[in-house]
Motif scaffolding. Structure first.
Motif, PDB file in Angstrom:
ATOM      1  N   CYS A  46      -3.959   2.658  -9.509  1.00  0.00           N
ATOM      2  CA  CYS A  46      -4.944   3.684  -9.153  1.00  0.00           C
ATOM      3  C   CYS A  46      -4.404   4.811  -8.266  1.00  0.00           C
ATOM      4  CB  CYS A  46      -6.149   3.047  -8.470  1.00  0.00           C
ATOM      5  SG  CYS A  46      -5.851   2.492  -6.774  1.00  0.00           S
ATOM      6  N   ALA A  47      -3.399   4.540  -7.482  1.00  0.00           N
ATOM      7  CA  ALA A  47      -2.816   5.535  -6.569  1.00  0.00           C
ATOM      8  C   ALA A  47      -3.781   5.995  -5.478  1.00  0.00           C
ATOM      9  CB  ALA A  47      -2.259   6.735  -7.329  1.00  0.00           C
ATOM     10  N   CYS A  49      -4.253   4.278  -2.721  1.00  0.00           N
ATOM     11  CA  CYS A  49      -3.830   3.599  -1.480  1.00  0.00           C
ATOM     12  C   CYS A  49      -2.592   4.304  -0.934  1.00  0.00           C
ATOM     13  CB  CYS A  49      -3.532   2.126  -1.745  1.00  0.00           C
ATOM     14  SG  CYS A  49      -2.157   1.889  -2.899  1.00  0.00           S
ATOM     15  N   CYS A  86      -0.238  -0.673  -1.371  1.00  0.00           N
ATOM     16  CA  CYS A  86      -0.376  -2.015  -1.956  1.00  0.00           C
ATOM     17  C   CYS A  86       0.962  -2.554  -2.444  1.00  0.00           C
ATOM     18  CB  CYS A  86      -1.388  -2.023  -3.094  1.00  0.00           C
ATOM     19  SG  CYS A  86      -0.852  -1.192  -4.601  1.00  0.00           S
TER      20      CYS A  86
HETATM   21 FE1  FES Z   1      -4.440   0.721  -6.558  1.00  0.00          FE
HETATM   22 FE2  FES Z   1      -2.552   0.493  -4.659  1.00  0.00          FE
HETATM   23  S1  FES Z   1      -2.397   1.420  -6.605  1.00  0.00           S
HETATM   24  S2  FES Z   1      -4.579  -0.252  -4.624  1.00  0.00           S
END
Ligand code: FES
Length: 106
Positions: A46-47, A49, A86
Motif C-alpha cells: 500500500c505504501a 506506512c 512495515c
Molecule cells: Fe502497507 Fe507498509 S506497505 S503497511
C-alpha cells in the motif's frame, strides 16, 4: 525494548518502545502514533506506512528491498531516505532510531 522516535511533519516527537521482531509500522500502530496509515496491514502492498529514516540511522537500518522499492513508487515525496516502515524489522541495534513521518500518506 528498543525505543523508536517518530517525528511528525510539524516537528512533534513521540518516542515508543518497540518489541524486537515486530516492525517499525507495528510499533507506531500499537502506540497510536499518527501519520502512518498502514492500509495493507504490513503486506508491502500500500505504501501508506512511508517514513524518512534520519540520516545517521540509514546504514544501520539497511537498504530498501526490491519489492519495497517498487511500492515506494506509489508514495508521495519520496526521498533517498524513504522506507516503508512495515519493512523495517525492529532489532536491538535500532534502539534510539529516529524516523520522520511525511505530511501525508499515499
Ligand atoms: Fe502497507 Fe507498509 S506497505 S503497511
Amino acid at each position: 525494548m528498543p525505543r523508536i522516535t517518530f517525528v511528525d511533519f510539524s516537528g512533534t516527537e513521540r518516542t515508543v518502545e518497540a518489541k524486537a521482531g515486530s516492525t517499525v509500522m507495528e510499533a507506531a500502530m500499537q502506540n497510536g502514533v499518527p501519520g502512518i496509515d498502514a492500509e495493507c496491514g504490513g503486506g508491502c502492498a500500500c505504501a501508506t506506512c512511508h517514513v524518512y529514516v534520519e540520516e545517521e540511522w540509514r546504514e544501520i537500518v539497511g537498504p530498501t528491498q526490491p519489492m519495497e522499492e517498487d511500492m515506494l513508487d506509489f508514495a508521495s515525496d519520496v526521498r533517498a531516505n524513504s522506507r516503508l516502515s512495515c519493512q523495517i524489522e525492529v532489532r536491538p541495534e535500532l534502539d534510539g532510531l529516529v524516523v520522520h513521518t511525511p505530511a501525508r500518506q499515499g
